[in-house]
Design a protein around this motif. Structure first.
Motif, short mmCIF file in Angstrom:
data_model
loop_
_atom_site.label_atom_id
_atom_site.label_comp_id
_atom_site.label_asym_id
_atom_site.label_seq_id
_atom_site.Cartn_x
_atom_site.Cartn_y
_atom_site.Cartn_z
N ALA A 269 16.27 16.26 3.08
CA ALA A 269 17.01 15.59 4.16
C ALA A 269 18.48 15.96 4.12
CB ALA A 269 16.83 14.08 4.05
N TRP A 270 19.04 16.07 2.92
CA TRP A 270 20.46 16.44 2.78
C TRP A 270 20.70 17.86 3.27
CZ3 TRP A 270 22.81 20.27 -0.19
CH2 TRP A 270 24.21 20.21 -0.26
N LEU A 271 19.81 18.79 2.93
CA LEU A 271 19.96 20.16 3.40
C LEU A 271 20.01 20.21 4.93
CD1 LEU A 271 17.52 21.98 0.95
CD2 LEU A 271 19.99 22.37 1.09
N LEU A 272 19.12 19.47 5.56
CA LEU A 272 19.12 19.43 7.03
C LEU A 272 20.44 18.88 7.56
CD1 LEU A 272 15.50 18.29 7.89
CD2 LEU A 272 16.55 20.48 8.46
N SER A 273 21.01 17.90 6.85
CA SER A 273 22.29 17.34 7.30
C SER A 273 23.39 18.38 7.25
CB SER A 273 22.68 16.13 6.43
OG SER A 273 23.22 16.52 5.18
N ARG A 274 23.23 19.39 6.40
CA ARG A 274 24.19 20.49 6.28
C ARG A 274 23.87 21.65 7.22
NH1 ARG A 274 27.67 20.97 1.80
NH2 ARG A 274 28.35 18.90 1.18
N GLY A 275 22.87 21.48 8.05
CA GLY A 275 22.51 22.54 8.98
C GLY A 275 21.66 23.63 8.36
N LEU A 276 21.03 23.37 7.22
CA LEU A 276 20.18 24.35 6.55
C LEU A 276 18.72 24.00 6.78
CD1 LEU A 276 22.05 24.50 3.10
CD2 LEU A 276 22.53 25.80 5.19
N ARG A 277 17.90 25.02 7.03
CA ARG A 277 16.47 24.81 7.26
C ARG A 277 15.73 25.07 5.95
NH1 ARG A 277 13.07 25.11 11.90
NH2 ARG A 277 14.80 25.80 13.23
N PRO A 278 15.15 24.04 5.33
CA PRO A 278 14.48 24.23 4.04
C PRO A 278 13.12 24.89 4.18
CG PRO A 278 14.36 21.93 4.70
CD PRO A 278 15.19 22.62 5.74
N MET A 279 12.75 25.64 3.15
CA MET A 279 11.48 26.34 3.09
C MET A 279 10.64 25.77 1.94
SD MET A 279 13.05 30.19 3.48
CE MET A 279 11.47 30.96 3.84
N LEU A 280 9.36 25.58 2.17
CA LEU A 280 8.47 25.09 1.13
C LEU A 280 7.45 26.16 0.80
CD1 LEU A 280 7.54 22.56 -0.57
CD2 LEU A 280 5.71 22.39 1.11
N GLY A 281 7.30 26.44 -0.49
CA GLY A 281 6.32 27.42 -0.92
C GLY A 281 5.25 26.82 -1.81
#
Length: 322
Positions: A269-281
């Motif tokens: 959620a924090w990454l999204l607040s920074r405008g970053l799109r997280p990736m899950l592997g």
């Protein structure tokens, strides 16, 4: 397939077809789409280091079979793949890899489309820099390919911008996305986290600023430190052991306690607040579900402020008053 709200999470298909078998891969892909997932990320070299023959292509082939087995799903998902890092012979990486010459780009992309069973990709990444080839040659090779967008992974900011400038000069589509390692914790300067094998693979403040200034997407790989935030059997890598992260972990623990969410979910959620799109592997359905819940988590302004507090600093103009 449901009409769930589109999720910003990217499903990384790196190990599909090697350590993740086809049945499990299909189950993960189905669940991802059912819960609103859109972007699926792969590469022509995935996963050569885990394959029986030392070559990549397994991930793209599994995705191709899944797309063929799910009529209509192609219209619901976006496919991103990468080129440039496949070893020329088994065991030859990194000394001998396909690279980014015009011929290599065209051959690699044709192979990707064939394995995926599609005639176009939504986003094509350059997997890692290749200084044996002028970036201008690579950009010109990309110009005629059947891809809607182009991005770069593990590149320094100056080389990205040089490539973007050349694309604009020749009337081609400039790079508009970066894929780099990023998480809430920061590695010590001068170190690379486990699994990051590229000199410019970790998102820096300069790369983030460059992307923000030019409206480029940033995708964050390995955002959950391979499960170390929440799995008691895994330790946070030693490169993250420094005083700055002591404060970050304290803030992360406090916000996780307030929300009732796992630490990794708060990180997403924090990454999204920074405008970053997280990736899950991940390789398990419960990991995927937890990540999808994490990107849907709504943090309050105060919680975000608390998470950001360890990075705050006051900048003083050395020329003020002169």
């Amino acid at each position: 397939m449901s009409d769930a709200t589109p999720s910003p999470l990217v499903l990384g298909a790196m190990m599909f077809g090697t350590t993740v078998d086809e049945a499990t891969s299909f189950a993960l892909l189905d669940r991802f789409v059912e819960r609103g997932g859109v972007w699926i990320d792969t590469a022509d070299c995935y996963a050569f280091w885990a394959s029986a023959d030392g070559r990549g292509g397994g991930s793209e082939r599994v995705l191709g079979r899944w797309l063929a087995a799910r009529p209509g799903v192609r219209a619901r998902v976006r496919i991103a793949t990468k080129l440039g890092a496949e070893p020329i012979e088994p065991g030859s990486w990194p000394a001998r890899r396909e690279g980014l010459s015009a011929a290599a780009v065209h051959d690699a992309f044709a192979g990707s489309l064939d394995r995926l069973g599609i005639d176009r990709v939504d986003l094509l990444w350059l997997h890692q820099e290749d200084r044996s080839v002028p970036i201008e040659e690579t950009v010109e090779a990309l110009a005629g390919l059947a891809a809607d967008r182009f991005g770069v992974s593990n590149f320094p900011a100056w080389l990205v911008e040089r490539g973007r400038a050349h694309a604009r000069a020749i009337g081609a589509t400039p790079f508009d996305a970066l894929q780099l390692n990023a998480s809430y914790l920061r590695p010590r300067p001068g170190t690379l986290p486990p699994g990051v094998v590229h000199r410019f693979g970790v998102l820096s403040d300069e790369q983030a600023d460059h992307a923000a200034e030019h409206g480029m997407d940033v995708w964050a790989y390995t955002p959950l430190l391979s499960g170390a935030y929440d799995n008691p059997e895994k330790v946070i890598p030693e490169v993250y052991d420094h005083p700055g992260n002591t404060a970050r972990l304290a803030a992360l623990d406090a916000v996780a306690a307030e929300t009732g969410a796992a630490r990794g979910q708060v990180v997403l959620a924090w990454l999204l607040s920074r405008g970053l799109r997280p990736m899950l592997g991940g390789s398990k359905l419960h990991q995927l579900d937890a990540a999808l819940d994490g990107v849907a988590l709504q943090l309050t302004p105060r919680q975000l402020e608390r998470l950001d507090e360890p990075d705050r600093y006051e900048w003083a103009d050395p020329y003020a008053g002169r």
